[in-house]
Design a protein around this motif. Structure first.
Motif, short mmCIF file in Angstrom:
data_model
loop_
_atom_site.label_atom_id
_atom_site.label_comp_id
_atom_site.label_asym_id
_atom_site.label_seq_id
_atom_site.Cartn_x
_atom_site.Cartn_y
_atom_site.Cartn_z
N HIS A 176 0.87 -1.17 0.00
CA HIS A 176 0.00 0.00 0.00
C HIS A 176 0.91 1.23 0.00
CE1 HIS A 176 -3.90 1.86 0.47
NE2 HIS A 176 -3.45 2.63 1.44
N ALA A 177 0.33 2.39 -0.20
CA ALA A 177 1.12 3.63 -0.20
C ALA A 177 0.36 4.73 0.52
CB ALA A 177 1.44 4.07 -1.63
N LEU A 178 1.11 5.53 1.26
CA LEU A 178 0.59 6.75 1.88
C LEU A 178 1.38 7.92 1.31
CD1 LEU A 178 0.05 5.83 5.65
CD2 LEU A 178 -1.66 5.94 3.81
N TYR A 179 0.68 8.97 0.92
CA TYR A 179 1.30 10.12 0.28
C TYR A 179 1.35 11.30 1.24
CZ TYR A 179 0.63 7.47 -4.02
OH TYR A 179 0.66 6.49 -5.00
N GLY A 180 2.40 12.12 1.08
CA GLY A 180 2.53 13.31 1.91
C GLY A 180 1.40 14.30 1.68
N ARG A 181 0.91 14.36 0.44
CA ARG A 181 -0.23 15.22 0.11
C ARG A 181 -1.30 14.35 -0.56
NH1 ARG A 181 4.05 18.37 -1.74
NH2 ARG A 181 3.50 17.94 -3.92
N PRO A 182 -2.16 13.72 0.25
CA PRO A 182 -3.16 12.81 -0.32
C PRO A 182 -4.16 13.56 -1.19
CG PRO A 182 -3.60 13.22 2.00
CD PRO A 182 -2.28 13.83 1.70
N ARG A 183 -4.71 12.83 -2.17
CA ARG A 183 -5.71 13.43 -3.06
C ARG A 183 -7.01 13.68 -2.31
NH1 ARG A 183 -4.02 8.93 -5.89
NH2 ARG A 183 -6.10 8.00 -5.68
N LYS A 184 -7.74 14.68 -2.71
CA LYS A 184 -9.02 15.00 -2.08
C LYS A 184 -10.02 13.86 -2.33
CE LYS A 184 -8.66 20.04 -2.35
NZ LYS A 184 -9.27 21.30 -2.86
N GLY A 185 -10.72 13.53 -1.26
CA GLY A 185 -11.71 12.46 -1.37
C GLY A 185 -11.13 11.06 -1.36
N HIS A 186 -9.83 10.96 -1.17
CA HIS A 186 -9.18 9.64 -1.16
C HIS A 186 -8.68 9.35 0.25
CE1 HIS A 186 -5.61 6.89 -2.08
NE2 HIS A 186 -6.71 6.18 -2.27
N ASP A 187 -9.28 8.35 0.90
CA ASP A 187 -8.92 7.99 2.26
C ASP A 187 -7.97 6.78 2.22
OD1 ASP A 187 -8.68 7.50 4.92
OD2 ASP A 187 -10.82 7.64 5.37
N ALA A 188 -6.68 7.08 2.08
CA ALA A 188 -5.69 6.00 1.97
C ALA A 188 -5.57 5.21 3.25
CB ALA A 188 -4.33 6.58 1.59
N VAL A 189 -5.83 5.85 4.41
CA VAL A 189 -5.74 5.14 5.69
C VAL A 189 -6.86 4.12 5.80
CG1 VAL A 189 -5.90 5.38 8.20
CG2 VAL A 189 -4.54 7.01 6.87
N ALA A 190 -8.07 4.50 5.39
CA ALA A 190 -9.19 3.55 5.43
C ALA A 190 -8.92 2.35 4.54
CB ALA A 190 -10.48 4.25 5.00
N GLU A 191 -8.33 2.58 3.37
CA GLU A 191 -7.98 1.49 2.46
C GLU A 191 -6.93 0.59 3.09
OE1 GLU A 191 -6.80 3.05 -1.26
OE2 GLU A 191 -8.78 3.85 -1.78
N LEU A 192 -5.96 1.20 3.77
CA LEU A 192 -4.92 0.42 4.45
C LEU A 192 -5.53 -0.47 5.52
CD1 LEU A 192 -2.00 -0.31 5.20
CD2 LEU A 192 -1.94 1.75 6.63
N LEU A 193 -6.41 0.06 6.34
CA LEU A 193 -7.03 -0.72 7.41
C LEU A 193 -7.88 -1.85 6.83
CD1 LEU A 193 -8.04 2.10 9.92
CD2 LEU A 193 -6.03 0.59 9.99
N GLU A 194 -8.51 -1.61 5.70
CA GLU A 194 -9.29 -2.67 5.05
C GLU A 194 -8.37 -3.80 4.59
OE1 GLU A 194 -12.50 -3.31 1.41
OE2 GLU A 194 -11.77 -1.31 1.92
N LYS A 195 -7.21 -3.45 4.06
CA LYS A 195 -6.25 -4.48 3.65
C LYS A 195 -5.76 -5.27 4.86
CE LYS A 195 -4.54 -2.28 -0.58
NZ LYS A 195 -3.36 -1.73 -1.29
N LEU A 196 -5.57 -4.58 5.96
CA LEU A 196 -5.15 -5.28 7.18
C LEU A 196 -6.25 -6.20 7.68
CD1 LEU A 196 -3.26 -2.45 9.13
CD2 LEU A 196 -2.33 -4.20 7.60
N ASP A 197 -7.51 -5.77 7.61
CA ASP A 197 -8.63 -6.63 7.99
C ASP A 197 -8.66 -7.90 7.15
OD1 ASP A 197 -9.56 -4.98 9.99
OD2 ASP A 197 -10.91 -3.88 8.67
#
Length: 331
Positions: free
Chosen positions: A189-210
């Motif tokens: 997965h990737a986390l960006y220093g300036r995430p795109r608007k409307g894109h919740d990369a943390v939620a996607e990460l937690l879903e992958k962990l689940d």
């Protein structure tokens, strides 16, 4: 299997409120997620921890993490525990590397009975070489071979996107990155220093962990087993270092003995040389005496103890000079 299906399955198990290593996970494993962050120094682990928990609970950028730290918070209506650990150096010395390894292992004890997931944080700001990959693999395996089944590679990107490629292209075109991702079952997965608007990369990460937790049927990385295995490895490594130190000391001792023998040989040669020089000097004196005696015999001068010009036996060069001087005066 998505996270909702995981929760339903866990509710149907009717298990206790927490899981034990090697057992099927009840509902609270997903709602009480435990994560440990590892990675090289300045990989962005503390920033990742802050992003997951949604607040600045770990050290700010530029401050070095020197020991394992645990922070907790509620994320998407569930309790999440994150443990940040010190990063290893690119070129570690024996002492600093040992300290980092100990803190990584100690970090596991901060999330008892064990973590559900390990996030291996890798920055994409520079070329990922074989050396970096080997270092990453060595530190993951500090927690045991089973850790690969609980690990996700988390890439950190300083800006809002990669300059000349997508994340997938970046990973697939790098032999070392792809090799590391494969060790983790293809999870990244990737986390960006300036995430795109409307894109919740943390939620996607937690879903992958689940999903990973569900695939592992809720099994944890047992803190107790990891600590015991790490203790045995450290004792074995210490014995190996002690053996290497003894071998180095033996080598130094043999070198010193060889140097002493060489010095003694040189001293013996010097003494012998001085003795040979003295013998040569004595031989020259004897030859001088014989020449003088032969000259006396050729001139018909008889030797006499009363004659001051006679050359008694065992004359020195000083005696010879005196006799020659006296003969010159009488002529």
């Amino acid at each position: 299997m998505d996270s909702e299906e995981v929760m339903v399955e866990m509710e149907e198990t009717g298990s206790s409120s927490d899981s034990q290593p090697g057992q099927a996970a009840p509902f609270s494993v997903v709602s009480g997620l435990r994560i440990i962050l590892i990675g090289e120094r300045e990989a962005g682990k503390s920033a990742v921890g802050n992003a997951i928990l949604g607040r600045g609970v770990f050290d700010t950028v530029g401050v070095r993490t020197r020991e394992a730290v645990r922070q907790q918070g509620e994320v998407a209506e569930r309790q999440v525990t994150v443990v940040d650990t010190p990063g290893w150096e690119w070129f570690p010395s024996r002492g600093s590397s040992l300290g980092v390894r100990r803190e990584i292992v100690r970090g596991v004890s901060l999330c008892q009975p064990g973590p559900h997931a390990v996030l291996l944080v890798v920055p994409l700001s520079f070329t990922f070489t074989r050396r970096e990959r080997q270092a990453a693999e060595e530190h993951v395996e500090l927690l045991g071979e089973r850790t690969w089944g609980h690990t996700v590679v988390l890439f950190t990107v300083k800006g809002g996107r990669l300059k000349d490629s997508t994340l997938e292209e970046e990973v697939e075109e790098s032999e070392e990155l792809w090799g590391l991702v494969e060790r983790c079952g293809g999870r990244y997965h990737a986390l960006y220093g300036r995430p795109r608007k409307g894109h919740d990369a943390v939620a996607e990460l937690l879903e992958k962990l689940d999903n990973m937790v569900a695939k592992n049927r809720g099994e944890l990385l047992s803190s107790e087993e990891i600590l015991e295995e790490a203790r045995e490895k450290e004792e074995e490594e210490e014995r190996r270092h002690q053996e290497e130190d003894r071998e180095r000391e033996d080598d130094l001792r043999r070198v010193r003995e060889a140097l002493r023998e060489l010095e003694m040989e040189e001293e013996t040669e010097e003494v012998q040389g001085e003795g040979e020089e003295a013998t040569e000097e004595s031989t020259r004196q004897q030859r001088g005496r014989r020449r003088y005696t032969e000259e006396k015999s050729d001139t018909g001068v008889e030797s006499s103890s009363a004659d001051p010009t006679s050359a008694p036996p065992h004359l020195t060069w000083s005696d010879l000079k005196t006799i020659v001087s006296q003969r010159c005066k009488t002529q």
